[in-house]
Design a protein around this motif. Structure first.
Motif, mmCIF file in Angstrom:
data_model
loop_
_atom_site.group_PDB
_atom_site.id
_atom_site.type_symbol
_atom_site.label_atom_id
_atom_site.label_comp_id
_atom_site.label_asym_id
_atom_site.label_seq_id
_atom_site.Cartn_x
_atom_site.Cartn_y
_atom_site.Cartn_z
ATOM 1 N N TYR A 107 75.146 9.235 60.959
ATOM 2 C CA TYR A 107 75.043 9.364 59.610
ATOM 3 C C TYR A 107 75.344 7.800 59.121
ATOM 4 O O TYR A 107 76.248 7.338 58.939
ATOM 5 C CB TYR A 107 75.943 10.310 59.226
ATOM 6 N N ARG A 147 84.014 7.371 61.342
ATOM 7 C CA ARG A 147 83.979 8.596 62.178
ATOM 8 C C ARG A 147 84.296 8.438 63.437
ATOM 9 O O ARG A 147 85.236 8.408 64.322
ATOM 10 C CB ARG A 147 82.964 9.501 61.670
ATOM 11 N N PHE A 203 73.250 22.654 59.249
ATOM 12 C CA PHE A 203 74.454 21.533 59.400
ATOM 13 C C PHE A 203 75.664 22.139 58.888
ATOM 14 O O PHE A 203 75.504 22.024 57.596
ATOM 15 C CB PHE A 203 73.814 20.459 58.766
ATOM 16 N N ILE A 224 70.266 17.073 55.279
ATOM 17 C CA ILE A 224 70.079 16.865 53.742
ATOM 18 C C ILE A 224 70.844 18.311 53.085
ATOM 19 O O ILE A 224 70.426 19.194 53.556
ATOM 20 C CB ILE A 224 68.567 16.905 53.393
ATOM 21 N N GLY A 225 71.352 17.849 52.031
ATOM 22 C CA GLY A 225 71.896 19.099 51.201
ATOM 23 C C GLY A 225 71.741 18.799 49.744
ATOM 24 O O GLY A 225 71.161 19.568 48.987
ATOM 25 N N SER A 226 72.479 17.829 49.288
ATOM 26 C CA SER A 226 72.543 17.690 47.793
ATOM 27 C C SER A 226 71.374 17.427 47.082
ATOM 28 O O SER A 226 71.351 17.817 45.833
ATOM 29 C CB SER A 226 73.697 16.479 47.521
ATOM 30 N N LYS A 270 77.436 22.444 53.421
ATOM 31 C CA LYS A 270 78.807 21.948 52.476
ATOM 32 C C LYS A 270 77.991 21.405 50.978
ATOM 33 O O LYS A 270 78.806 21.658 50.047
ATOM 34 C CB LYS A 270 79.313 21.033 53.250
ATOM 35 N N SER A 271 76.873 20.812 51.047
ATOM 36 C CA SER A 271 76.440 20.503 49.792
ATOM 37 C C SER A 271 75.627 21.661 48.999
ATOM 38 O O SER A 271 75.072 21.519 47.853
ATOM 39 C CB SER A 271 75.279 19.447 49.993
ATOM 40 N N TYR A 287 80.958 18.460 62.579
ATOM 41 C CA TYR A 287 82.123 17.818 62.449
ATOM 42 C C TYR A 287 82.900 18.319 63.644
ATOM 43 O O TYR A 287 83.050 19.322 63.731
ATOM 44 C CB TYR A 287 82.720 17.670 61.074
ATOM 45 N N SER A 337 70.436 12.774 52.056
ATOM 46 C CA SER A 337 69.556 13.017 50.856
ATOM 47 C C SER A 337 69.261 11.722 50.314
ATOM 48 O O SER A 337 68.088 11.438 50.160
ATOM 49 C CB SER A 337 70.341 13.600 49.821
HETATM 50 C C1 LIG Z 1 77.062 13.849 58.928
HETATM 51 C C2 LIG Z 1 76.394 13.957 57.675
HETATM 52 N N1 LIG Z 1 74.958 13.985 57.472
HETATM 53 C C3 LIG Z 1 74.111 14.069 56.298
HETATM 54 C C4 LIG Z 1 74.954 14.194 55.006
HETATM 55 C C5 LIG Z 1 74.177 14.213 53.809
HETATM 56 O O1 LIG Z 1 74.425 15.495 53.019
HETATM 57 P P1 LIG Z 1 74.109 15.253 51.618
HETATM 58 O O2 LIG Z 1 72.365 15.307 51.834
HETATM 59 O O3 LIG Z 1 74.323 16.598 51.013
HETATM 60 O O4 LIG Z 1 74.364 14.203 50.721
HETATM 61 C C6 LIG Z 1 76.559 14.258 55.162
HETATM 62 C C7 LIG Z 1 77.098 14.443 53.794
HETATM 63 O O5 LIG Z 1 78.306 14.052 53.737
HETATM 64 C C8 LIG Z 1 76.909 14.097 56.350
HETATM 65 O O6 LIG Z 1 78.213 13.873 56.571
#
Ligand SMILES: Cc1ncc(COP(=O)(O)O)c(C=O)c1O
Length: 397
Positions: free
Chosen positions: A196, A166, A76, A264-266, A55-56, A99, A247
């Motif tokens: 998380y 959550r 993820f 990790i995404g962003s 999603k990121s 989710y 992240s």
């Molecule tokens: C369950 C979960 N894990 C990890 C992340 C971390 O995502 P990011 O690295 O993109 O911030 C998120 C972001 O919302 C999340 O909802």
């Protein structure tokens, strides 16, 4: 040495941006790959894996590139439709739907994704209704799904709830009782837990109070997750996956003994909300959007078309102009849906109608829903484009 877009001079970038219709997005792919490799170096040392939060990213070609790295366990995903897309189009081996699912249509979709050969689908659950629905649809479709139980790892401090709201599962007993319920099912199985720690992952280090609370929260999360995993194992539930995130705190999460992987995404794009996190100082920004100046309301103000690409949340992540340097948004107007004014010093910067303004997203991923494609910048020039979900006609969120 890579030629980073962020270090390029304005005149060069202006020439490069000139023929492209604005607003547009540009990704410095060399920087993105370096950011990813930096995560890999850290995780290999700690013998931990990354799971890519798609999603990121929202650009399948980048997702695919990342997923092929040896330190990445899989994806993820956001929901069942996204999981089905990656199963169908890319046959990704290990997909986590991150989710919970609560509709029959989504359960059907998750099962369809699981029906592809060599694709394994895992789904997050936190109560028996989630499990029952998936069990019913697995039975109907003759497939098997693995389940990760989400643990609440928020930090409670003098009546404050720091972290996301959550999962209701807080204690080892809460998690064990759902693990037992899963164990009694025929078509779904327990794979481990996910927790998380958003209060560590998305809060900056710029205030003493934040640093102090993050330290206290980290101590709590480490102990809490370890206790739950140990109790589960004592009850005979092996946790193949223990996922934490994300992240903004991945090095600390990776140091936790029971953790097997980090979401990790962003960080691939190093969105600017991470600029105030000291442990990420060696990561560089790789994603930008470019606006076009269309007006000059005052000698020291210039107005660009569009720009309102914020990311959601209680404190929406607003973009930031970065090139040319030393231009600022205007406090009471900020980035707007159709017009964004910027203030600058005309003695130092010369800005003309038609000139580009390069900006960074507050948090990347979500704003890419506004764009069909991402221009790819490599070795100092644009080498092509990658389609976003929107460009592929896909909408998962
Ligand atoms: C369950 C979960 N894990 C990890 C992340 C971390 O995502 P990011 O690295 O993109 O911030 C998120 C972001 O919302 C999340 O909802």
């Amino acid at each position: 040495m890579i030629k980073m877009l962020i270090d390029s001079d304005y005149q060069t970038l202006k020439k490069m941006a000139n023929p492209i219709k604005k607003p547009f997005v540009i990704c410095d792919l060399d920087v993105l790959k370096t950011n990813l490799e930096r995560v890999g170096e850290d995780l290999r040392k700690k013998n931990k894996k990354m799971r890519l939060c798609t999603k990121s990213v929202r650009v399948p070609e980048i997702v695919k590139y990342a997923e092929e790295q040896d330190f990445i366990n899989g994806l993820f995903n956001y929901n069942s439709a996204e999981a089905l897309f990656y199963a169908q189009e890319y046959r990704i081996r290990d997909i986590l739907i991150g989710y919970p699912i609560m509709s029959e249509l989504d359960a059907e979709e998750a099962c369809k994704a699981a029906s592809y050969e060599n694709v394994e689908i895992t789904v997050i659950v936190d109560n028996t209704h989630h499990v029952d629905l998936l069990e019913k649809y697995c039975n109907k479709n003759g497939v098997h799904l693995k389940l990760l139980v989400e643990l609440d790892v928020s930090y409670r401090f003098f009546g404050m709830h720091l972290g996301v709201l959550r999962s209701p599962l807080r204690t080892p007993d809460d998690v064990i009782s759902l693990a037992r319920y899963i164990d009694d099912s025929n078509n779904v199985s327990f794979r481990g837990i996910m927790g998380y720690e958003a209060q560590n992952a998305s809060v900056g280090d710029n205030k003493f109070l934040y640093r102090w609370l993050k330290k206290r929260s980290r101590e709590f999360v480490n102990e809490h997750r370890a206790t739950v995993v140990n109790e589960l194992e004592r009850e005979g539930f092996e946790c193949e996956v223990v996922n934490g995130g994300g992240s903004g705190c991945y090095q600390e999460t990776a140091s936790e003994e029971v953790i097997t992987e980090i979401g990790i995404g962003s960080l691939l794009f190093k969105s600017h909300i991470f600029d105030s996190i000291h442990s990420l100082n060696h990561f560089d920004p790789s994603l930008f959007f470019v606006l076009e100046i269309v007006r000059k309301p005052k000698n020291d103000v210039t107005t660009a078309f569009s720009g309102g690409y914020t990311s959601s949340g209680s404190d929406p992540a607003i973009p930031k102009p970065v090139i040319p340097h030393n231009i600022k948004t205007i406090k009471f107007e900020e980035f707007g849906e159709v017009q964004t004014p910027f203030k600058f010093n005309p003695d130092h910067i010369h800005l003309h109608l038609g000139d580009p303004i390069f900006c960074r997203f507050g948090k990347a991923g979500e704003p890419l829903e506004h764009f069909n494609e991402v221009n790819i910048f490599e070795d100092g020039k644009i080498t092509g484009t990658y389609k976003t979900y929107r460009g592929l006609g896909k909408r998962f969120s």
